[in-house]
Design a protein around this motif. Structure first.
Motif, PDB file in Angstrom:
ATOM      1  N   LYS A   6       0.829  -1.208   0.000  1.00 37.49           N
ATOM      2  CA  LYS A   6       0.000   0.000   0.000  1.00 37.49           C
ATOM      3  C   LYS A   6       0.861   1.255   0.000  1.00 37.49           C
ATOM      4  CE  LYS A   6      -3.751  -2.211   2.618  1.00 37.49           C
ATOM      5  NZ  LYS A   6      -4.562  -2.153   3.864  1.00 37.49           N
ATOM      6  N   ASP A   7       1.962   1.190   0.741  1.00 38.87           N
ATOM      7  CA  ASP A   7       2.879   2.328   0.813  1.00 38.87           C
ATOM      8  C   ASP A   7       4.217   1.913   0.215  1.00 38.87           C
ATOM      9  OD1 ASP A   7       1.089   4.006   2.286  1.00 38.87           O
ATOM     10  OD2 ASP A   7       1.545   2.808   4.056  1.00 38.87           O
ATOM     11  N   ALA A   8       4.737   2.739  -0.646  1.00 34.31           N
ATOM     12  CA  ALA A   8       6.076   2.532  -1.204  1.00 34.31           C
ATOM     13  C   ALA A   8       6.674   3.918  -1.440  1.00 34.31           C
ATOM     14  CB  ALA A   8       6.029   1.725  -2.489  1.00 34.31           C
ATOM     15  N   LEU A   9       7.251   4.483  -0.374  1.00 35.20           N
ATOM     16  CA  LEU A   9       7.765   5.855  -0.404  1.00 35.20           C
ATOM     17  C   LEU A   9       9.280   5.829  -0.444  1.00 35.20           C
ATOM     18  CD1 LEU A   9       5.469   7.418   2.336  1.00 35.20           C
ATOM     19  CD2 LEU A   9       5.192   7.577  -0.136  1.00 35.20           C
ATOM     20  N   PHE A  10       9.851   6.633  -1.332  1.00 35.29           N
ATOM     21  CA  PHE A  10      11.289   6.774  -1.454  1.00 35.29           C
ATOM     22  C   PHE A  10      11.623   8.262  -1.339  1.00 35.29           C
ATOM     23  CE2 PHE A  10       9.688   3.342  -4.102  1.00 35.29           C
ATOM     24  CZ  PHE A  10      10.341   2.249  -3.554  1.00 35.29           C
ATOM     25  N   ILE A  11      12.222   8.643  -0.217  1.00 38.67           N
ATOM     26  CA  ILE A  11      12.481  10.044   0.083  1.00 38.67           C
ATOM     27  C   ILE A  11      13.944  10.351  -0.203  1.00 38.67           C
ATOM     28  CG2 ILE A  11      12.393  11.826   1.854  1.00 38.67           C
ATOM     29  CD1 ILE A  11      10.290  10.142   3.291  1.00 38.67           C
ATOM     30  N   ASN A  12      14.180  11.258  -1.115  1.00 45.77           N
ATOM     31  CA  ASN A  12      15.528  11.676  -1.485  1.00 45.77           C
ATOM     32  C   ASN A  12      15.919  12.867  -0.600  1.00 45.77           C
ATOM     33  OD1 ASN A  12      17.950  11.877  -2.731  1.00 45.77           O
ATOM     34  ND2 ASN A  12      17.156  12.589  -4.705  1.00 45.77           N
ATOM     35  N   CYS A  13      16.631  12.599   0.465  1.00 48.93           N
ATOM     36  CA  CYS A  13      16.934  13.615   1.470  1.00 48.93           C
ATOM     37  C   CYS A  13      17.963  14.615   0.928  1.00 48.93           C
ATOM     38  CB  CYS A  13      17.457  12.961   2.745  1.00 48.93           C
ATOM     39  SG  CYS A  13      16.341  11.704   3.415  1.00 48.93           S
ATOM     40  N   GLY A  14      17.677  15.886   1.134  1.00 39.78           N
ATOM     41  CA  GLY A  14      18.573  16.937   0.684  1.00 39.78           C
ATOM     42  C   GLY A  14      18.353  17.374  -0.750  1.00 39.78           C
ATOM     43  N   SER A  15      17.436  16.709  -1.456  1.00 33.48           N
ATOM     44  CA  SER A  15      17.175  17.076  -2.847  1.00 33.48           C
ATOM     45  C   SER A  15      16.091  18.150  -2.905  1.00 33.48           C
ATOM     46  CB  SER A  15      16.734  15.832  -3.628  1.00 33.48           C
ATOM     47  OG  SER A  15      16.352  16.183  -4.935  1.00 33.48           O
ATOM     48  N   SER A  65      11.410  14.621  -3.132  1.00 34.70           N
ATOM     49  CA  SER A  65      12.228  15.581  -2.394  1.00 34.70           C
ATOM     50  C   SER A  65      11.646  15.783  -1.005  1.00 34.70           C
ATOM     51  CB  SER A  65      12.272  16.914  -3.146  1.00 34.70           C
ATOM     52  OG  SER A  65      12.814  17.929  -2.320  1.00 34.70           O
ATOM     53  N   ASP A  66      12.531  15.920  -0.009  1.00 35.94           N
ATOM     54  CA  ASP A  66      12.065  16.168   1.359  1.00 35.94           C
ATOM     55  C   ASP A  66      11.999  17.654   1.677  1.00 35.94           C
ATOM     56  OD1 ASP A  66      14.751  16.770   1.416  1.00 35.94           O
ATOM     57  OD2 ASP A  66      15.145  15.758   3.321  1.00 35.94           O
ATOM     58  N   GLU A  67      12.353  18.477   0.745  1.00 35.02           N
ATOM     59  CA  GLU A  67      12.376  19.919   0.986  1.00 35.02           C
ATOM     60  C   GLU A  67      10.948  20.450   1.121  1.00 35.02           C
ATOM     61  OE1 GLU A  67      14.166  23.508   1.796  1.00 35.02           O
ATOM     62  OE2 GLU A  67      15.121  21.562   1.488  1.00 35.02           O
ATOM     63  N   GLY A  68      10.608  20.917   2.335  1.00 40.17           N
ATOM     64  CA  GLY A  68       9.297  21.493   2.580  1.00 40.17           C
ATOM     65  C   GLY A  68       8.160  20.491   2.617  1.00 40.17           C
ATOM     66  N   THR A  69       8.434  19.200   2.677  1.00 34.35           N
ATOM     67  CA  THR A  69       7.376  18.186   2.689  1.00 34.35           C
ATOM     68  C   THR A  69       7.335  17.436   4.011  1.00 34.35           C
ATOM     69  OG1 THR A  69       8.894  16.620   1.625  1.00 34.35           O
ATOM     70  CG2 THR A  69       7.423  17.881   0.195  1.00 34.35           C
ATOM     71  N   TYR A  70       8.327  16.605   4.271  1.00 38.89           N
ATOM     72  CA  TYR A  70       8.294  15.730   5.437  1.00 38.89           C
ATOM     73  C   TYR A  70       9.128  16.247   6.611  1.00 38.89           C
ATOM     74  CZ  TYR A  70       6.611  12.537   1.831  1.00 38.89           C
ATOM     75  OH  TYR A  70       5.906  11.963   0.799  1.00 38.89           O
ATOM     76  N   VAL A  71       9.983  17.219   6.381  1.00 40.65           N
ATOM     77  CA  VAL A  71      10.872  17.678   7.430  1.00 40.65           C
ATOM     78  C   VAL A  71      11.022  19.183   7.333  1.00 40.65           C
ATOM     79  CG1 VAL A  71      12.958  17.408   6.036  1.00 40.65           C
ATOM     80  CG2 VAL A  71      13.137  17.273   8.528  1.00 40.65           C
ATOM     81  N   SER A  72      11.135  19.811   8.480  1.00 43.33           N
ATOM     82  CA  SER A  72      11.425  21.247   8.519  1.00 43.33           C
ATOM     83  C   SER A  72      12.658  21.430   9.389  1.00 43.33           C
ATOM     84  CB  SER A  72      10.242  22.029   9.104  1.00 43.33           C
ATOM     85  OG  SER A  72       9.936  21.564  10.399  1.00 43.33           O
ATOM     86  N   GLY A  73      13.769  21.670   8.758  1.00 45.18           N
ATOM     87  CA  GLY A  73      15.023  21.787   9.488  1.00 45.18           C
ATOM     88  C   GLY A  73      16.119  21.037   8.766  1.00 45.18           C
ATOM     89  N   GLY A  74      17.314  21.170   9.270  1.00 47.43           N
ATOM     90  CA  GLY A  74      18.449  20.539   8.649  1.00 47.43           C
ATOM     91  C   GLY A  74      18.989  21.343   7.479  1.00 47.43           C
ATOM     92  N   ASN A 111      11.844  16.303  -7.234  1.00 41.67           N
ATOM     93  CA  ASN A 111      11.577  14.891  -7.406  1.00 41.67           C
ATOM     94  C   ASN A 111      12.341  14.376  -8.624  1.00 41.67           C
ATOM     95  OD1 ASN A 111       9.839  15.316  -5.315  1.00 41.67           O
ATOM     96  ND2 ASN A 111       7.983  15.267  -6.555  1.00 41.67           N
ATOM     97  N   MET A 112      12.669  13.101  -8.595  1.00 39.24           N
ATOM     98  CA  MET A 112      13.345  12.508  -9.751  1.00 39.24           C
ATOM     99  C   MET A 112      13.019  11.019  -9.817  1.00 39.24           C
ATOM    100  SD  MET A 112      17.330  12.391  -8.425  1.00 39.24           S
ATOM    101  CE  MET A 112      17.385  14.168  -8.232  1.00 39.24           C
TER     102      MET A 112
END
Length: 879
Positions: A61-70, A83-92, A73-74
């Motif tokens: 049901k879930d198949a998520l691939f998060i490209n951290c620091g990108s 891309s994790d920018e502004g989606t799953y994390v705020s910080g770093g 999307n690609m």
């Protein structure tokens, strides 16, 4: 004919799974139903197809691939990386690592060329469907001009579970640093009870360290993929047994996943769960690696009990089979002690058709897990099957043994050799919801980090103490007076016990223990007193994960003192039969003894009713564990001889070079320790005795020692002599040769006692019949015969017939010279044989090819050296 054609049309449509339901237009479906009522049956079957096809395929049901620091999307290898920018994390801080990698972008996949770095605790919040999920964290060692990549000290939590500690990832990153293709992957199985999962990265020290991540992968998995109704519990698992029906309460970490006998399997080839299967070549051990059996992937069958998502067909189409019924297939795996493990064996019978044609047994950590396993009793030939085991590794060597082999039962089978197709090992979290084993480096960093907290805590306590007055203060004073009186009474009892036992006062560095206590901790000398608080800090309050051994005196811990010096801390067990006398004996003797082949005493502690000894840390443990009972690397015959020589030197020093002479009284392989260079040192002097006068040949004392090593004459007469140590050392020599315990009641009657068994063959000149199989081809029979003669002399019934340790030492050195000489002669023979082969083949004259090699190999064998060697051999009896 029309009905038949429609029915024939309906069944193939059912076999294409979701294609029928998703691509066929509604009006076409209605037309088909009007033409033939039998199609209603097809539709009914179609409504049941999810349960049918669940046996073969798994669609997450879930198949998520998060490209951290990108920042965008690609799509890479057919997967969408978000891309994790502004989606799953705020910080770093998002960092691109490709700018200084040169050609690396052609080698490593693109998703690893960006990284998100955290200098403070930061969490990813990822919305998902509730249920079981794989969570995979990918770490790629990167280069950076801004961040110091040697400061990667951080922890990772997934919801309430601690997945990574400060030292878990560092060692692997350091090992892989500089490699263009190495990616460290950590895989966990967790149950998401909510519609999101939190993954928190926390630097150990925000001022000096940081955390990072390259890729996060979250894939849902079948609810019962790693839950079997009847797992076999190999050892006591009361907590897990009680909650086994609720396995989702546990988090699991994948330690190993192997395609036994087959090739590695990439994640894309694993039935929707995207697991990676490695080969078993790195982990298989023993004299035989077995043979590889292979079947066609198309022949592998699955069932409702074993659906295809359990393991891909490529796993079951290969198997490793033992080709000698007298030897087991053995795999060894480094693991963390103090945890329980789920071990899943994937099995498939590729050869036989009927039951009782192959029955084998399974052994885990030298414990019998399953006797007489018959795959055909559960599934037909070429059918997938698996068996789950749960075992705990509480203490001892941090290794897990998995063995399949011959069935020792009396059931006659056609083929008793073990077979295995796949193997998975997953670690359960502990009661603290942690999958992290506390390491020394982590303890040191945690203590450093907590200093400021301790200071703040001390100020707070002082403020609270200033406010609490009156009855509380009075009660505290009364309790303090009572406690002091009680301590004084205990010291009086202790003093009277010393007098009644006629224990001589400690001399040398510890003539006055109370005065040594008054020294500052920064000024203690080797063998001096340690404050109890310093011992607590060194061992993290005697944390269970730091236990490295146990004995009659008590537990032994690994510790750190003075900012990084490793020590072994032996703490007395109050219930142990060994106590104050043994403690004082060790301190007294160690204050006098300093020798290269005796373990050095760092210090001691006798505060707060504790008796603690601190020794130098011996990195390679005891000789016993290198001979049998663990998976430690095999010792060559030359190494074993050198270890025996080192030990003999230590005992010889005790008997002759330590003033009045000391009798060890507990010589055994577990008391011979090895340092990082495999230099042997004798340890444990708690039972040792000193001769009171130089002309005294024995000490009359109660019999003490270890079963299997006791001198029979000492046992009969209670007269302890140097030759008692010589007898025990003879048993050690046989252990070195045979690699087995002195007494093993599981063996046939004639083999139970190693002395009786080995000396029986020694007298016939056939000691090699008892030799450790791992020494075949490495041990010269001449040196083996000499060692057998030494052992036989040491084990003489009467002490007067036994050699002294100096004679034992000389003969052991002679055995080593013989082995080295035989090795050089063997090398010469090989070179001559090669030269003869070259000449026979019509090659160029071998003289120019081999003369130099012969000179190199035989340079040590001049006439004088040969004469000296044979002179020693001829005069050995005269010595």
């Amino acid at each position: 004919m029309q009905v038949a054609s429609v029915f024939e049309l309906g069944l193939p449509l059912l076999m294409i799974k979701p294609l029928f339901a998703t691509t066929l237009q509604p009006f076409a479906l209605l037309l088909l139903l009007l033409r033939c009522p039998l199609c209603w049956i097809s539709c009914l079957l179609l409504s049941l197809q999810p349960s049918i096809f669940a046996q073969a395929q798994w669609t997450p049901k879930d198949a998520l691939f998060i490209n951290c620091g990108s920042f965008e999307n690609m799509t890479i290898h057919g997967r969408l990386f978000i891309s994790d920018e502004g989606t799953y994390v705020s910080g770093g801080v998002a960092v691109s690592t490709s700018y200084n990698h040169g050609q690396r972008t052609n080698v490593i996949s693109e998703e690893y060329l960006t990284v998100r770095i955290f200098t403070t605790s930061t969490s990813y919040h990822v919305p998902i469907n509730a249920g079981m999920h794989w969570i995979r964290l990918y770490f790629y060692p990167f280069d950076s001009e801004i961040f110091n990549t040697h400061s990667l000290l951080f922890s990772v939590k997934v919801d309430e579970y601690l997945m990574l500690g400060n030292s878990d990832i560092i060692a692997e990153i350091d090992d892989d640093r500089g490699s263009d293709t190495s990616v460290v992957v950590k895989e966990y199985c967790v149950n998401a009870t909510k519609n999101f999962v939190s993954i928190t990265f926390t630097p150990s020290n925000p001022n000096d360290t940081f955390a990072f991540i390259n890729v996060i992968e979250i894939v849902s998995m079948p609810e019962k993929a790693y839950h079997s109704d009847k797992p076999i519990f190999v050892s006591d698992h009361s907590n897990i047994k009680r909650e086994w029906g609720m396995t989702t309460n546990y988090a699991l970490q994948t330690m190993y996943r192997l395609n036994v006998g087959g090739p590695s399997i990439e994640p894309a080839g694993d039935s929707g769960q995207l697991r990676r299967w490695d080969t078993d070549n790195e982990f298989i051990r023993g004299p035989s690696f077995g043979k590889i059996a292979q079947d066609k992937i198309a022949n592998i069958n699955y069932s409702c009990q074993v659906p295809e998502y359990i393991a891909p067909p490529c796993v079951y189409s290969y198997a490793r089979i033992a080709n000698n019924s007298n030897s087991n297939l053995t795999w060894t795996f480094p693991v963390d002690v103090g945890y329980s493990y789920l071990i899943r064996l994937h099995l498939c019978e590729l050869m036989f058709q009927k039951v009782q044609q192959r029955m084998f047994s399974v052994y885990l950590n030298n414990q019998t897990a399953y006797l007489g396993l018959d795959i055909m009793a559960f599934v037909p030939k070429d059918s997938a099957y698996y068996q789950d085991f749960v075992i705990r590794v509480p203490k001892g060597p941090s290794v897990l043994w998995v063995q399949v082999g011959r069935n020792p039962s009396s059931v006659a089978t056609k083929f008793e050799d073990g077979i295995l197709s796949g193997l998975e090992i997953l670690k359960f979290n502990n009661c603290a919801k942690s999958l992290v084993t506390t390491s020394l480096a982590e303890l040191h960093s945690l203590r450093f980090m907590s200093e400021s907290y301790k200071r703040r805590k001390g100020v707070l306590r002082a403020m609270i103490g200033a406010l609490v007055v009156g009855p509380v203060a009075l009660g505290t004073m009364v309790a303090g007076i009572c406690f002091c009186r009680r301590m004084m009474q205990k010291k009086a009892v202790k003093s009277s016990c010393l007098k009644s036992q006629h224990v001589r006062p400690i001399v040398g560095l510890v003539d006055n223990i109370s005065s040594s206590r008054r020294r500052s901790p920064s000024t203690y000398s080797l063998g001096g007193s340690f404050p109890f608080q310093k011992v607590l800090d060194a061992t993290n309050n005697f944390h269970g994960s730091l236990v490295i051994g146990t004995g009659g005196f008590g537990m032994v811990y690994r510790g750190l003192i003075d900012g990084g010096i490793e020590v072994a801390v032996k703490r007395a067990n109050p219930s142990s039969e060994q106590g104050l006398t043994e403690f004082e004996t060790e301190v007294e003797l160690f204050s006098k003894l300093r020798h290269r082949h005796l373990v050095s005493l760092i210090g001691y502690c006798d505060e707060q009713q504790e008796m603690i000894l601190l020794y130098e840390f011996m990195a390679n443990g005891c000789l016993k564990n290198h001979l049998y009972g663990s998976d430690l690397p095999n010792l060559s015959w030359k190494q074993r001889l050198q270890i025996c020589i080192d030990s003999a030197k230590g005992l010889h020093y005790l008997h002759t070079g330590a003033g009045l002479g000391i009798i060890h009284r507990d010589v055994k392989t577990s008391n011979i320790l090895l340092d990082e260079k495999f230099v042997a040192k004798v340890s444990d002097f708690g039972l040792s005795k000193m001769r009171l006068t130089p002309d005294r040949t024995h000490v009359s004392t109660a019999v003490k020692g270890s079963f299997g090593y006791l001198d029979p004459e000492y046992y009969r007469t209670q007269q302890l002599t140097d030759k008692s140590d010589v007898y025990s050392f003879g048993v050690v020599l046989l252990e070195v040769v045979c690699a087995r315990a002195p007494v093993n009641t599981c063996l046939p009657r004639e083999q139970v006692n190693i002395c009786d068994w080995a000396l029986h063959w020694q007298k016939q000149g056939l000691l090699h019949h008892t030799m450790d199989p791992r020494l075949v081809g490495d041990c010269s029979l001449e040196s083996l015969q000499v060692v057998g003669e030494i052992a036989g002399a040491c084990l003489a019934e009467k002490a007067i017939s036994r050699p002294s340790m100096s004679d034992v030492l000389w003969r052991l050195e002679f055995a080593l010279h013989q082995h080295e000489a035989a090795s050089k002669i063997s090398s010469c023979a090989v070179i001559i044989h090669r030269a003869e082969q070259s000449a026979t083949a019509g090659a160029a004259s071998p003289d120019n090819i081999t003369n130099q090699e012969l000179d190199d190999q035989t340079g040590d064998f001049d006439d004088d050296s040969v004469s000296r060697l044979f002179s020693q051999m001829l005069n050995s009896e005269k010595r």
